[in-house]
Scaffold this active site. Structure first.
Site, mmCIF file in Angstrom:
data_model
loop_
_atom_site.group_PDB
_atom_site.id
_atom_site.type_symbol
_atom_site.label_atom_id
_atom_site.label_comp_id
_atom_site.label_asym_id
_atom_site.label_seq_id
_atom_site.Cartn_x
_atom_site.Cartn_y
_atom_site.Cartn_z
ATOM 1 N N ARG A 298 -36.581 -35.099 -34.700
ATOM 2 C CA ARG A 298 -36.902 -36.066 -34.043
ATOM 3 C C ARG A 298 -37.270 -37.469 -35.205
ATOM 4 O O ARG A 298 -37.038 -38.588 -34.956
ATOM 5 C CB ARG A 298 -38.321 -35.917 -33.156
ATOM 6 C CG ARG A 298 -38.089 -34.815 -32.429
ATOM 7 C CD ARG A 298 -39.252 -34.658 -31.297
ATOM 8 N NE ARG A 298 -39.133 -33.524 -30.536
ATOM 9 C CZ ARG A 298 -38.321 -33.670 -29.477
ATOM 10 N NH1 ARG A 298 -37.461 -34.517 -29.472
ATOM 11 N NH2 ARG A 298 -37.976 -32.347 -28.780
ATOM 12 N N LYS B 253 -41.889 -21.281 -38.525
ATOM 13 C CA LYS B 253 -42.590 -21.472 -39.810
ATOM 14 C C LYS B 253 -43.643 -22.142 -40.138
ATOM 15 O O LYS B 253 -44.546 -21.810 -40.728
ATOM 16 C CB LYS B 253 -41.328 -21.505 -41.027
ATOM 17 C CG LYS B 253 -40.103 -20.438 -40.674
ATOM 18 C CD LYS B 253 -40.702 -19.079 -41.049
ATOM 19 C CE LYS B 253 -39.454 -18.129 -40.968
ATOM 20 N NZ LYS B 253 -39.945 -16.609 -41.393
ATOM 21 N N PRO C 100 -39.801 -20.018 -50.269
ATOM 22 C CA PRO C 100 -38.555 -20.153 -50.523
ATOM 23 C C PRO C 100 -37.394 -21.080 -49.606
ATOM 24 O O PRO C 100 -37.713 -20.833 -48.497
ATOM 25 C CB PRO C 100 -37.957 -18.803 -50.912
ATOM 26 C CG PRO C 100 -38.849 -17.938 -49.550
ATOM 27 C CD PRO C 100 -40.143 -18.618 -49.394
ATOM 28 N N MET D 149 -33.015 -21.420 -49.463
ATOM 29 C CA MET D 149 -31.989 -20.440 -49.416
ATOM 30 C C MET D 149 -31.993 -19.371 -50.234
ATOM 31 O O MET D 149 -31.851 -19.532 -51.541
ATOM 32 C CB MET D 149 -30.564 -21.120 -49.477
ATOM 33 C CG MET D 149 -29.277 -20.056 -49.392
ATOM 34 S SD MET D 149 -28.897 -19.702 -47.928
ATOM 35 C CE MET D 149 -28.434 -21.171 -47.021
ATOM 36 N N VAL D 150 -32.455 -18.027 -49.915
ATOM 37 C CA VAL D 150 -32.378 -16.996 -50.838
ATOM 38 C C VAL D 150 -31.068 -16.121 -50.839
ATOM 39 O O VAL D 150 -30.747 -15.622 -49.743
ATOM 40 C CB VAL D 150 -33.315 -15.830 -50.270
ATOM 41 C CG1 VAL D 150 -33.754 -14.877 -51.275
ATOM 42 C CG2 VAL D 150 -34.766 -16.723 -49.972
ATOM 43 N N SER E 3 -27.959 -15.700 -44.890
ATOM 44 C CA SER E 3 -27.541 -16.451 -46.507
ATOM 45 C C SER E 3 -26.520 -15.693 -46.794
ATOM 46 O O SER E 3 -25.598 -16.467 -47.413
ATOM 47 C CB SER E 3 -28.775 -16.216 -47.245
ATOM 48 O OG SER E 3 -30.042 -17.114 -47.077
#
Length: 239
Positions: free
Chosen positions: A32, A71, A96, A98-99, A116
């Protein structure tokens, strides 16, 4: 919340909880009220762009923004937990992006891959005609584990959020690294869907976690190699 409720019953035996949150609780890409695609993020920021509307409808793409908002809500609920507010124990959150890294589980099929790892597989398998637009922060799974241990052991970490990110790269730059590491990979894409060959890049600031916890990050090239070699050893990729 169930875990925190259980910790609250532990009395003095529980002094600190280290919670795995996510960069998703911070990021404002799309949605948004999107922030600039080269924005510099740190621990003071929260996701506001993924919020549902008055009828509970998330912005497009719905799945991505619902995940990101979940999250944010989960982390904020942890900070607001009565036991944390009373000081029964302190809280630390690790966020974290992108793991990636070596897969430790047995990989028998593509269905065994997390999201990932699946992206890396699709790139190297030649399944993607275009590179995804935009950029993201990357972190080695071993570094994420170290961050949790350091957060538990460092007295001053109590009550802190830590953005746990190594290098931030555009996906175009990531593909360039893969092309150098695996020159035999078929049909690695070279453009985004709109034909562009350059993209703006975010910055995920990691000075706080490096200074306060003493965490040093694995170079992205090393992480990508560990991740992709695991896919090759499993037989899912033949390069």
């Amino acid at each position: 919340m169930n875990v925190l409720d259980s910790c609250a019953k532990g009395g003095d035996s529980i002094q600190r909880v280290v919670l795995t949150s996510s960069f998703a609780s911070i990021m404002n890409v799309g949605g948004r009220t999107p922030w600039p695609l080269d924005f510099h993020y740190d621990e003071t920021h929260w996701n506001v762009s993924s919020a549902p509307d008055a009828e509970g409808v998330f912005p497009e793409p719905v799945t991505a923004h619902a995940y990101r908002w979940s999250k944010r809500m989960a982390e904020q609920a942890a900070w607001a937990h009565p036991a944390v507010a009373r000081g029964d124990f302190d809280l630390v959150t690790i966020m974290p992006p992108m793991v990636l890294g070596e897969n430790k589980q047995v990989l028998r099929s593509v269905e065994d891959l997390n999201q990932s790892s699946l992206i890396m597989y699709n790139l190297l398998a030649g399944s993607m005609q275009h590179v995804m637009p935009g950029s993201v922060g990357f972190v080695d799974v071993a570094d994420v584990a170290k961050a949790h241990v350091l957060a538990a052991q460092t007295a001053a970490a109590g009550g802190q959020r830590y953005l746990c990110s190594g290098e931030t790269k555009t996906w175009l730059e990531v593909v360039d690294v893969l092309r150098e590491l695996y020159p035999s990979a078929p049909l690695l894409p070279s453009t985004c869907p709109d034909g562009s060959t350059t993209q703006p890049c975010l910055l995920l600031k990691n000075n706080k976690i490096r200074t306060q916890l003493g965490l040093e990050f694995t170079p992205l090239t090393q992480t990508l190699e560990a991740q992709c070699n695991a896919l090759i050893r499993s037989g899912l990729l033949q390069l």
